[in-house]
Design a protein around this motif. Structure first.
Motif, PDB file in Angstrom:
ATOM      1  N   GLN A  44     -28.412 -36.134  21.249  1.00 29.86           N
ATOM      2  CA  GLN A  44     -28.352 -37.310  20.383  1.00 29.86           C
ATOM      3  C   GLN A  44     -29.767 -37.797  20.042  1.00 29.86           C
ATOM      4  O   GLN A  44     -30.058 -38.156  18.890  1.00 29.86           O
ATOM      5  CB  GLN A  44     -27.562 -38.421  21.083  1.00 29.86           C
ATOM      6  N   GLY A  45     -30.661 -37.778  21.068  1.00 31.85           N
ATOM      7  CA  GLY A  45     -32.043 -38.187  20.801  1.00 31.85           C
ATOM      8  C   GLY A  45     -32.735 -37.262  19.818  1.00 31.85           C
ATOM      9  O   GLY A  45     -33.543 -37.699  18.971  1.00 31.85           O
ATOM     10  N   ALA A  46     -32.427 -35.960  19.901  1.00 26.68           N
ATOM     11  CA  ALA A  46     -33.018 -35.003  18.958  1.00 26.68           C
ATOM     12  C   ALA A  46     -32.573 -35.281  17.535  1.00 26.68           C
ATOM     13  O   ALA A  46     -33.353 -35.152  16.571  1.00 26.68           O
ATOM     14  CB  ALA A  46     -32.651 -33.586  19.381  1.00 26.68           C
ATOM     15  N   ALA A  47     -31.280 -35.668  17.393  1.00 25.79           N
ATOM     16  CA  ALA A  47     -30.786 -36.004  16.051  1.00 25.79           C
ATOM     17  C   ALA A  47     -31.513 -37.222  15.501  1.00 25.79           C
ATOM     18  O   ALA A  47     -31.847 -37.288  14.303  1.00 25.79           O
ATOM     19  CB  ALA A  47     -29.274 -36.240  16.099  1.00 25.79           C
ATOM     20  N   VAL A  48     -31.778 -38.189  16.369  1.00 26.53           N
ATOM     21  CA  VAL A  48     -32.516 -39.376  15.936  1.00 26.53           C
ATOM     22  C   VAL A  48     -33.937 -38.999  15.532  1.00 26.53           C
ATOM     23  O   VAL A  48     -34.472 -39.469  14.517  1.00 26.53           O
ATOM     24  CB  VAL A  48     -32.497 -40.444  17.046  1.00 26.53           C
ATOM     25  N   TRP A  49     -34.564 -38.157  16.375  1.00 28.71           N
ATOM     26  CA  TRP A  49     -35.916 -37.693  16.019  1.00 28.71           C
ATOM     27  C   TRP A  49     -35.895 -36.944  14.686  1.00 28.71           C
ATOM     28  O   TRP A  49     -36.797 -37.082  13.859  1.00 28.71           O
ATOM     29  CB  TRP A  49     -36.446 -36.768  17.118  1.00 28.71           C
ATOM     30  N   LEU A  50     -34.860 -36.130  14.456  1.00 25.47           N
ATOM     31  CA  LEU A  50     -34.761 -35.371  13.213  1.00 25.47           C
ATOM     32  C   LEU A  50     -34.638 -36.307  12.011  1.00 25.47           C
ATOM     33  O   LEU A  50     -35.263 -36.098  10.965  1.00 25.47           O
ATOM     34  CB  LEU A  50     -33.566 -34.424  13.293  1.00 25.47           C
ATOM     35  N   SER A  51     -33.842 -37.352  12.190  1.00 22.89           N
ATOM     36  CA  SER A  51     -33.664 -38.312  11.091  1.00 22.89           C
ATOM     37  C   SER A  51     -34.935 -39.090  10.813  1.00 22.89           C
ATOM     38  O   SER A  51     -35.114 -39.641   9.729  1.00 22.89           O
ATOM     39  CB  SER A  51     -32.519 -39.281  11.415  1.00 22.89           C
TER      40      SER A  51
END
Length: 454
Positions: A44-51
């Motif tokens: 989930q944190g990676a998705a936030v970083w990606l966004s």
């Protein structure tokens, strides 16, 4: 049968193994769950970083290999069929997947995917991770968490025998002491270091040793006294035989033959009483013939048997208080004890005297009381008359000195008591009182106000 120590060790080892296995399973499951949750948080944190435009930070080794053991990130623009950004071109997620976590199968591999949609810029951000990598990572971490558990189990398995052996060391010492106990060495065991749980058993052994000491000492004294007392009748028999052989005429021969028969009768009486005393001293055996004894009927039969003796000695023998009473007893032994008391009373009561028997029950139990008009017993020796081979006025009245010892042993064997006291009603004589436990909580008493005729 295995020893108690082996059973305790085996039980503790098995029990701790079962507890350790359950703990290991629980730890493994919890570790897997926690690692899975941690990886989900990272996903989930990676998705936030990606966004946030941090595409270059996703993955561990760069495309395309990182998709095998790390994250795969993709950015979808609304209306396009392919992602605008993809860290692994060989992997394409389902852009229509629901927001949040989902599982997809791509190119034969299952992926855990987190989907994040932002309505502000019509972009969809997806980050996935191979489940094989997640399971491998979680499994390795879970197994590593079990190392302390298995190490502790191994240490406890080693410690259990040491602790149990140390706990049983005092028992081994007590056992070694018990091995030395014998007839010649009846020394109580040293229980100062025995565990509290075993202390009652060790104390009972010491009490048994004490009882054995008293019993063996008593038997030694009895054997010594019996050997000493039997020398006199045996010597008398030898003398009577010598006198019989040297009889000068038929009249002297008949007289000495009579004396020999009397000496044989006295020796036989002593031997019989010795056997009765040994039987009275014996402990009650399970299954022995204990019965409900009608004390009233026993005394009635006894008086009938001894009436000829009382007539011959001009002694009034009868009963006064004569109530119904019952006891649980060895009938033959109790009858023998009461008979000895009555015979003693008849033996010491002079002609013209009387012997009275009372039978009743009170709060103490069933009471049999024999009252005579003999000379009584001096107060200074009244406590000694129960000693074996003790005879009062042995030169005047015959006897072996065993009668009262037999009575005391029989009464004690039945849980009762016996006492002797001189009369205090202005007449000389002795009162012998035997108290035995009643066989029933309540007995119907039939009071007899008249003295049975003699």
């Amino acid at each position: 049968m295995r020893s108690l120590k082996s059973r305790i060790i085996g039980t503790l080892v098995v029990l701790f193994a079962a507890v350790g296995a359950a703990d290991a399973c629980a730890s493994y499951w919890l570790s897997m769950r926690h690692i899975d949750q941690l990886l989900d948080q990272h996903l989930q944190g990676a998705a936030v970083w990606l966004s946030a435009g941090k595409v270059g930070t996703i993955g561990t080794k760069g495309p395309p290999q990182h998709s095998i053991d790390g994250f795969v990130g993709q950015i979808w623009n609304q209306g396009l069929s392919v992602p605008t950004d993809n860290t692994d071109p060989e992997v394409t997620f389902d852009r229509d997947a629901e927001s949040g976590f989902s599982v997809e199968r791509i190119n034969g591999h299952r992926y855990r995917v987190y989907t994040l949609r932002k309505d502000s810029n019509d972009l969809t951000y997806q980050v996935g991770q191979p489940l094989a990598f997640r399971e491998q990572t979680a499994g390795r971490a879970a197994l590593e968490s079990l190392i302390p558990t298995f190490s502790l189990m191994l240490l406890v398995w080693i410690a259990i025998p040491l602790v149990v052996n140390a706990a049983f060391a005092s028992l081994r010492r007590a056992s070694a002491d018990a091995e030395t106990v014998g007839i010649g060495r009846l020394t109580p065991l040293d229980v100062s270091h025995v565990p509290e749980e075993v202390r009652p058993f060790a104390d009972s052994i010491n009490r048994m040793i004490t009882r054995l000491q008293f019993g063996i000492e008593g038997e030694k004294r009895f054997i010594a006294d019996a050997a000493h007392e039997l020398r006199t009748p045996l010597a008398a028999l030898q003398l009577r035989i010598d006198n019989l052989e040297n009889a000068p005429d038929a009249s002297a021969h008949a007289e000495r033959l009579r004396e020999l028969r009397e000496a044989i009768a006295r020796a036989a009486t002593m031997i019989r009483q010795l056997l009765e005393l040994a039987r009275a001293d014996a402990q009650c055996e399970p299954g022995a013939a204990v019965e409900v004894l009608d004390v009233q009927e026993m005394v009635r039969t006894l008086v009938a048997d001894l009436l000829p003796v009382s007539f011959a000695r001009s002694i009034d023998l009868g009963v006064q208080r004569f109530d119904s009473a019952h006891v649980n007893a060895y009938a033959g032994e109790v009858s023998m004890a009461v008979r000895n008391l009555v015979e003693n009373a008849l033996r010491y009561t002079p002609a013209g005297g009387c012997v009275d028997i009372d039978v009743f029950e009170d709060e103490t139990g069933v009471v049999v009381r024999i009252t005579d008009t003999g000379p009584g017993i001096p107060n200074e020796v009244i406590d000694r008359v129960f000693d074996r081979f003790f005879r009062l006025n042995a030169t005047i009245v015959g006897g072996s000195g065993l009668g009262l010892s037999i009575v005391k042993a029989v009464v004690a064997k039945h849980g009762g008591s016996i006492s002797l006291e001189n009369r205090r009603d202005g007449r000389s004589g002795l009162i012998a009182t035997v108290v035995l436990p009643s066989s029933a909580p309540a007995i119907v008493r039939v009071r007899s106000g008249e003295r049975s005729p003699s």
